[in-house]
Enzyme design. Structure first.
Site, PDB file in Angstrom:
ATOM      1  N   LYS A 153       0.878  -1.175   0.000  1.00 57.99           N
ATOM      2  CA  LYS A 153       0.000   0.000   0.000  1.00 57.99           C
ATOM      3  C   LYS A 153       0.912   1.221   0.000  1.00 57.99           C
ATOM      4  O   LYS A 153       1.272   1.763   1.045  1.00 57.99           O
ATOM      5  CB  LYS A 153      -0.918  -0.052   1.234  1.00 57.99           C
ATOM      6  CG  LYS A 153      -2.176   0.777   1.099  1.00 57.99           C
ATOM      7  CD  LYS A 153      -3.191   0.377   2.146  1.00 57.99           C
ATOM      8  CE  LYS A 153      -4.290   1.408   2.329  1.00 57.99           C
ATOM      9  NZ  LYS A 153      -5.135   1.651   1.171  1.00 57.99           N
TER      10      LYS A 153
HETATM   11  N1  PMP Z   1      -8.059  -2.094  -2.749  1.00 55.46           N
HETATM   12  C1  PMP Z   1      -7.512  -0.882  -2.634  1.00 55.46           C
HETATM   13  C2  PMP Z   1      -6.859  -0.283  -3.829  1.00 55.46           C
HETATM   14  C3  PMP Z   1      -7.563  -0.189  -1.423  1.00 55.46           C
HETATM   15  O1  PMP Z   1      -7.026   1.028  -1.308  1.00 55.46           O
HETATM   16  C4  PMP Z   1      -8.211  -0.780  -0.327  1.00 55.46           C
HETATM   17  C5  PMP Z   1      -8.311  -0.049   0.967  1.00 55.46           C
HETATM   18  N2  PMP Z   1      -7.170  -0.262   1.754  1.00 55.46           N
HETATM   19  C6  PMP Z   1      -8.754  -2.063  -0.494  1.00 55.46           C
HETATM   20  C7  PMP Z   1      -8.667  -2.694  -1.711  1.00 55.46           C
HETATM   21  C8  PMP Z   1      -9.410  -2.772   0.656  1.00 55.46           C
HETATM   22  O2  PMP Z   1      -8.425  -3.137   1.572  1.00 55.46           O
HETATM   23  P1  PMP Z   1      -8.756  -3.328   3.120  1.00 55.46           P
HETATM   24  O3  PMP Z   1      -9.894  -4.253   3.182  1.00 55.46           O
HETATM   25  O4  PMP Z   1      -7.507  -3.881   3.677  1.00 55.46           O
HETATM   26  O5  PMP Z   1      -9.097  -1.975   3.648  1.00 55.46           O
END
Ligand code: PMP
Length: 295
Positions: A153
């Protein structure tokens, strides 16, 4: 919206007022998007304020840094303690926590020498509201996994996501759904995707998407509730005969989808498997028992 004159944030070992916090305009993160972050939610649960999946989020933050070569010294347990302190200092319960690992002054494209941690939090209601979403297939694809670390991320990756969301809004939709470079469904700009067909849920395999912590939570919920889930490539044409679909994410939580490219899904959201998952997810974040979920 994010802070007031009284808001406290964590910056490099100290809790200080957000209005007194400064950053270096020569930061490599600001110029080239080389940093890592997380999006985490805390809930007012049956057992007090609890950060949902705190361990998983801070582990992913450390992994994101390691994957791109940002030296980040904090241990996961330490980060969790900082997050709880931050909530207490700001008198927050239902809230969103944003740790950001950013780099010092560096105008070259080499690994950073100086790495810093900022963590802040604010009250944040539902990201998408209550109404099922109208999505469009984006003209922006997910990036080629050979050009980035897809599991990380990383701040700079989000140019792709901002472009997709902005385009969707300009076109009058609530949000976008991005395809991968092979033309399969990838994910929404800030959430993962699930589709229901004939009593089975389908979700794209990992590789072109962020491995969402909510996605994994949903896979676990489905295992407990005996809802069959298959991870596989999904062609956009399949959406036309899908019964229902939803997005999953820390901010989005479980968000139902009404239509994709103005074509409505077959079932009303209220009648879909997604509602059961949504209910179970709500129970889990609030630390309530699953017992009243009726399937
Ligand atoms: N895809 C992207 C591109 C994101 O930014 C997020 C948010 N973090 C998610 C999926 C969902 O991830 P999570 O369930 O870990 O928040």
């Amino acid at each position: 919206m994010y802070y007031t004159k009284d808001t406290i944030l964590f910056l490099n070992g100290k809790f200080i007022k957000a209005v007194d916090a400064h950053t270096d305009l020569y930061s490599q993160t600001l110029h080239y998007g080389f940093g890592a972050f997380e999006g985490i939610r805390a809930y007012q649960t049956m057992n007090g304020t609890k950060i949902f999946k705190a361990h998983e989020h801070f582990e992913r933050l450390r992994k994101s840094c390691a994957l791109v070569g940002i030296t980040f010294q904090y241990e996961t347990e330490e980060l969790i303690q900082i997050a709880y302190q931050l909530l207490r200092k700001n008198n927050l319960s239902d809230s969103y926590i944003r740790p950001l690992v950013y780099c010092g002054a560096n105008m070259t494209l080499t690994q950073p020498q100086d790495v810093y941690l900022m963590m802040c939090a604010w009250e944040w209601d539902k990201y998408h509201g209550d109404k099922p979403l109208k999505l469009c297939i984006s003209s922006y694809q997910r990036p080629n996994p050979n050009s980035l670390k897809m599991e990380a991320k990383v701040t700079g990756h989000y140019v792709n996501n901002i472009l997709a969301t902005s385009e969707a809004k300009v076109r009058g939709y609530d949000d976008a759904l991005m395809l991968d470079l092979n033309g399969y469904i990838g994910e929404a700009p800030g959430a993962n995707f699930f589709m229901e067909k004939d009593g089975v849920l389908y979700t794209p395999t990992l590789g072109h998407i962020l491995p969402g912590i909510t996605r994994q939570t949903v896979l676990n919920i489905c295992r407990e509730l005996d809802i069959p889930v298959v991870e596989r490539n999904i062609k956009p044409e399949e959406l036309e005969s899908a019964d229902s679909a939803f997005l999953t994410g820390t901010a989005a939580e479980i968000a139902g989808i009404e239509s994709i490219d103005a074509k409505p899904l077959q079932k009303e959201w209220q009648d879909s498997l997604g509602v059961t998952v949504q209910e179970a997810y709500k129970c889990q974040v609030l630390e309530k028992s699953f017992s009243y979920v009726i399937i």
